[in-house]
Structures are given as C-alpha cells and as structure tokens.
Design an enzyme around this catalytic site. Structure first.
Site, short mmCIF file in Angstrom:
data_model
loop_
_atom_site.label_atom_id
_atom_site.label_comp_id
_atom_site.label_asym_id
_atom_site.label_seq_id
_atom_site.Cartn_x
_atom_site.Cartn_y
_atom_site.Cartn_z
CG ASP A 113 -6.15 4.30 0.10
OD1 ASP A 113 -5.87 5.50 0.28
OD2 ASP A 113 -5.89 3.40 0.93
CD GLU B 21 -3.01 7.63 -1.42
OE1 GLU B 21 -2.96 8.59 -0.62
OE2 GLU B 21 -3.49 6.53 -1.13
#
Length: 697
Positions: free
Chosen positions: A355, A391
């Site tokens: 993330d 990401e």
C-alpha cells in the site's frame, strides 16, 4: 516446526532477524530496539483482565541499541508489554513516556485488544503542538493492547507454493470477512473468518471462476481510528496497522485459540486448490495517527527512530493518515523485512501488495527506484522469489511513480481503469489511449523493458465503486461514513445512463448489464495482469458508497443470493477467464484497424472525428494460440465491420450485446462481414479453438 531454541547469550545475534519474543528451552527471550531510550522495562500480565502488570523486569542494552532479557519459566501464552524511559523533548523528536504501556512491534499475536481511554494519549488530544505541554502521567496499562507469546509450530505436511507464472496470473482481490460473512453454504461459526475463506463453497467458487490468486485486504492486526470508534464504526478494510506480524483476531473464529494457526490452515487449503495467497501490507503509516493520536507502540519506544519528521517536532505525513513510517532508517527497514520474511517463511504466503509503496521507497528527499528498501527486497534470498505488487503512489512530493518499481514487480495501473471507464462511457478521443492500455501499456512500461505482466490492470478495486455501482451511479453516497459525504473520490468516470441509482426500467437495466459485460471483457482481453475486484462477478453493490472502508456490514459484505442475471454474469466472467487461459495475451501481437480494415497506428494522429474513435478492430495473435479478433463499438449506433482474411477464418465466440451468449451467435458459420450493435464488443476466434469446443459441449 519446533521454534523453541536453546538459551544462548545475545540470542538476537545468534539468530539474526529474530527480535521480539523467542521461546527457549528454559523460558522466553525478549528484545526490543530503541536507540534513544535510557531504560526499558518488560511488563508481564497474569491475564488480559489485569489492569496492572504483575512483574516489571529491566532490560539490558547492547552496542546495537537492542534491549533484551531472558525470563525463565515462562511459556507460550505469556501476556506482556513494555515501558520505555527516555527524554520527553518534542523539539528533538523524543516523546518517551513510561506511564504508557507499549506494544512490542515484533509481537506475533494480540493478547488483549485496545480499549479507548484518555490515558492512551501522551498529551491531551489536540495539545501536541504546544511545545510546553507536559506529558500526561496517567497509567495506560488498564486500557493498552497487550502482546502474546505464541508457539509457531504447525504441520504444513507437503504444502508447496502454487508458483503460478505471472503471465498466467488472474488476481481476485477480496476481504476475508466480506466474502464469507453472508455465504449460506458456510457454517455460521466460520462466516467472516480465515476458516470461512478456506471452506468448500469458497474454494469451489474460486476454482470454478478460474482465478489463480487471491489478494487479501490487510490481515495484519489493526486498530480502529478514534473518530471511527466515537461514531460507532470500525476500520473494516484494515489499512491502519497496529501489529505487522500478527493476524487480525477479528478475522478468526471466536473459539480459535490461535488465529495464526487458523490463518496457516487457510493458506494450506488454498494452496491445495492451486490458489496463491497475496497479502496487502501497510507499512507507510501506523495506527498511532498524528502527534495528537494515542501512544500505543512506536511513538513511545523511539519516536525519532520509527517516524519521519520535518522539523523534528512535527510528523511528516505522506500517507494521509497522520504519520509516515521511517523506512529510511536501517532498523525500521529491518523490522519490515523481518515481517515480510515471517509471512513467507512461517505463514507460506506467495507475495505482497504494498500500500502506498512510494513511501517505502523514499530516500531523504524523494522516491528512489534503487533505494535501500527496494534493494533489500531484491537481494533477499526468500523475498526476491515471491510476487510483488506496488501501489505506485503516495501523497508526498512527486508521489506518482507508475512504472518506476523493480523490473519483476507488477504495479497497479490506475490509468488503465480510468481509460477503460472513459471509453465505454463514451468520452471523446479515447481510442488511442484504449489501444495502449489493452496492448499492455508499453508506452508506460516499455521504455524500461519491463515485462508485460508489470501492468496490473483493473477496472474496479476495493477503493471506489463496485462494477455494479459504476454503471448505476454518477455520484457517491458515503453519508454512512460519518464525514458528510466529503470522503471518497468525486472523479469516478461512472455513468448512470439516465437514472441515478437502481431502476425498474428493463431497457435501462439491460444497457447497464451490457456495459458491465463490456468492462469485464475489456479487462480480461487485455495484455498485462488482470485483477478482478471480488464480488463484481456476482453483481455486488455498495449502494453508491465509493469509500466503504468503515462499513463492516451488508454494504460491504457479498450477497450470495443471486438472481438469474447475476448467475449469467458469473458464467460470462468464468468463460472469459477460460478464454484467457487458452490464449497467450501477454505474448501476443496486438494490431489495430478501423471498421473497414484499414490499419491504425496507436502512436499516430488521432483526429477526434475519426470513425475509429467509435469503432475499432483488434487482431490478437500469438504462437500456439488461435488468433482472436475483437470488434469494439462504443457508439450508440450499430457498426459494420469488414473482417480480415478469408471468410472461413472467423467465428463469433462472444457478443456482449447478447445477454447470455458465449459461442452462441454464429453457430459455427464463417464470417467476412459482421455488424456489431451499439455499445458492445464482439470476440471472434480463428478456425476451431479449444474454447469453442468446450463451450459447445
């Protein structure tokens, strides 16, 4: 595996990487890293109900800033925390406060959950910016979370990673609880749990669908943000980490003595079904929020070491969550690498999605593609062999870094979903971009000679509208989140096709279903690594909520009571995945033509009024795979296509304008011309194909 080790002096040196609690033959060895502390005390609790520790034991510091102690006659199940002494000088980044009981970052299990109370704050909430504010001296022990020592022994039998090649990977992003909480075929006691995800109905759904890999939203132990707690909500998604090593106890059976063992059994069962497990990990920030947040662990252990700050008294926030984990520091990188190694070695997961991965690759000034953390991963003998997904952005300066991660990694390509949505919505001048995205986004990844799998394609994900909502709502409806509908993106590239929200109009609903078929077909017919957002294949809706991170309720949970149209769409998706498995999209040549068969250069002039802005034709050819022809008509009117080659070449396999058809439109008749209905997509296959044969049986 027996993880009990003999007692050795400097155990953390004899077993590098094994910080935290380690079971020995005679007790437990505890260790903690703090460079700036002046003293560290281990606090042992007799039970989770105790408001105060039964024993305090001082630790000894070595030259590497590792504090340690061996405690004899203690076993697995021991509950503990730390009190860390040192200067409270915010101007220098130090916020030590021994009145706050702290959670061990290396704890492998949560022994007691967090209970919100003002004593958890080192300063009164909102007063952190006041330089003369003295630290709060209330003892947080009655309310603080506790770590628990666990024995990691587990019989893996002959478990082996499925080792699916990237080019064959089809990812299914899902949430452990969301997928299983309402499934009628799962025993009620297992719904919403790791065991539920490993149950026969879920395994059957995944294998029949044909996906190869599940990507699980965070399963490490999280804490709810205090504002959510006050509003009676919770952090359902899990992007607020409290413990990196520990499986979230919220996702385990209530009667489960060891959530880690239940998680391991889940992985083992999925592996037996040939399904990989990838975890979404959050290392960019922690649950301690900004300086007005609670002191639960890192802030009290060594704030200046674990968090980035500029100036020292003010946390840097590249995550949007209040703090930024300091991976520029060697000790913090060691913690993260140890965590990842633990999930691979001890939990047998097959890879990770990181993330806000740009935060992890930041150096002193900005993102560094060859930075310390990314090099550590690439050089690690274990971690270099698993799958990595980035990401590729964060909220800091120059935070958008799509295509700049290591060669073998995949990256969430948000441009893919944006263009596909805009094309099928009917936005002007999207043909050139669609050609690039469908062909593998070589304009983004080709300059560095990245493999085609590097572009992780998705139309929807956990973050945003579901596929059903994408064709139903033009506006978000996030009021249930308690933020006055100000959270979540306003830029969704969605369309309601005339009516906002659900409708009883048969024609409108037919168009929406057709657009869903177009979007799903585009995803699974594109070069790259496809990711399906779990539940899209069965028409999951969040009622227009595009930021359901705090909705642990039916807004987020799958509804498994399918109507006939949902069953048809599930079969449609399954058929497309099967087609993908028999055709090498990532090794194919994509050639583009207009409806009359004239070649189009995706890099050439793209007049806004060119006919191919509405109607396109794609030839997809690869060795040892039957050629495909994809006919695209995003306009509202029918379009006539002239197919290349001899009439005997092509047979229609699928037409999104026909609700339930896969290989039912041509009856095996050869084609030279074909009319494609407005807002639809047709797939033709050359000659005979295993997919044609299978669908006719």
């Amino acid at each position: 595996m027996d993880r009990t080790v003999p007692l050795l002096r400097n155990l953390h040196r004899a077993l590098p990487g094994l910080l935290g609690p380690i079971l020995t033959e005679s007790g437990i060895h505890f260790s903690l890293v703090s460079e700036h502390a002046t003293a560290v005390e281990l606090c042992l609790f007799d039970s989770a109900a105790c408001e105060k520790e039964s024993q305090r034991i001082p630790l000894t510091k070595d030259a590497d800033s590792i504090w340690s102690v061996h405690v004899p006659n203690r076993k697995a199940g021991c509950l503990y925390g730390y009190r860390v002494h040192g200067p409270y000088r915010p101007a220098e980044g130090h916020r030590f406060n021994p009145s706050k009981l702290l959670l061990d970052p290396y704890a492998k299990a949560l022994g007691r959950t967090l209970q919100w109370h003002e004593a958890l704050w080192s300063v009164p909430s909102g007063a952190a910016d006041q330089p003369d504010q003295p630290p709060d001296t209330q003892d947080s022990a009655p309310y603080a979370p506790l770590g628990k020592v666990v024995d990691s022994a587990f019989d893996w039998e002959d478990d082996r990673p499925p080792a699916i090649p990237w080019d064959e990977t089809v990812i299914y992003e899902t949430h452990v609880k969301g997928m299983t909480r309402q499934h009628p075929g799962i025993p009620e006691a297992l719904r919403g749990t790791y065991a539920g995800l490993a149950s026969e109905p879920v395994i059957e759904h995944l294998t029949q669908l044909g996906v190869t890999t599940v990507e699980l939203l965070p399963v490490h132990q999280v804490a709810d943000e205090y504002p959510l707690y006050k509003n009676g909500l919770s952090n359902y998604w899990g992007y607020n980490p409290l413990l990196f090593f520990a499986p979230d106890i919220r996702l385990s059976r209530r009667d489960a003595p060891d959530p880690a063992a239940e998680f391991r059994q889940m992985v083992k069962t999925l592996h037996r079904a040939g399904i990989e497990v990838i975890l979404d990990m959050v290392f960019n920030h922690t649950a301690e929020s900004d300086l007005n947040g609670p002191t639960l662990s890192f802030r009290g252990i060594d704030n200046a070491l674990y968090y980035r700050a500029d100036p020292p008294e003010r946390d840097t926030d590249f995550s949007g969550c209040g703090n930024t984990f300091n991976l520029h520091h060697l000790r913090v990188r060691q913690l993260v690498v140890d965590t990842l190694r633990y999930w691979v070695d001890e939990m047998h997961v097959d890879g990770f999605r990181l993330d806000l991965a740009v935060t992890l690759g930041r150096g002193p000034e900005s993102f560094e593609p060859e930075g310390h953390f990314l090099r550590d991963i690439q050089k690690d003998p274990v971690l270099s062999k698993v799958k990595w997904i980035a990401e590729p952005w964060d909220l800091g300066p120059k935070g958008y870094q799509l295509s700049h991660f290591p060669h073998s990694w995949a990256e969430w390509n948000d441009r893919y979903g944006q263009i596909v949505r805009q094309f099928w919505r009917g936005d002007a001048s999207q043909a050139a971009s669609l050609m690039q995205r469908v062909s593998g986004s070589r304009d983004l990844f080709g300059s560095n000679n990245r493999p085609v799998h590097s572009t992780l394609n998705y139309v929807t994900s956990h973050d945003g509208f579901t596929l059903e909502d994408l064709v139903t709502y033009e506006h978000k409806y996030n009021e249930a989140n308690g933020e006055n509908n100000e959270d979540g993106s306003n830029d969704n590239h969605s369309c309601n096709y005339g009516v906002e929200g659900p409708s009883d109009d048969p024609a409108l609903n037919a168009l929406r279903r057709q657009q869903k078929r177009n979007l799903m077909a585009t995803l699974l017919l594109s070069a790259g690594t496809p990711m399906i957002s779990g539940g899209d294949e069965i028409g999951r809706t969040q009622k227009g909520n595009n930021n359901a991170y705090c909705q642990d309720n039916p807004i987020s949970w799958y509804d498994w009571h399918l109507n006939e149209e949902q069953k048809h769409f599930l079969e449609f998706t399954r058929s497309l995945i099967q087609l993908r498995k028999t055709h090498s999209f990532n090794h194919a040549t994509f050639e583009w033509f207009d409806a009359a068969g004239a070649a189009i250069d995706p890099h050439g002039p793209q007049p806004a009024d060119a006919p191919f802005q509405e109607c396109l034709m794609t030839s997809v050819s690869a060795d040892q795979s039957p050629a495909l022809l994809i006919l695209w008509n995003r306009g509202e009117s029918d379009c006539d296509f002239t197919l290349p080659g001899e009439p005997s070449t092509w047979q229609v396999w699928m037409d999104t304008a026909h609700p339930h058809s896969v290989d039912q439109t041509s009856s095996g008749k050869p084609l030279k011309f074909h009319r494609v209905s407005g807002r639809s997509l047709t797939v033709c296959i050359a000659g005979t194909s295993p997919v044609l044969s299978e669908n006719r049986d």
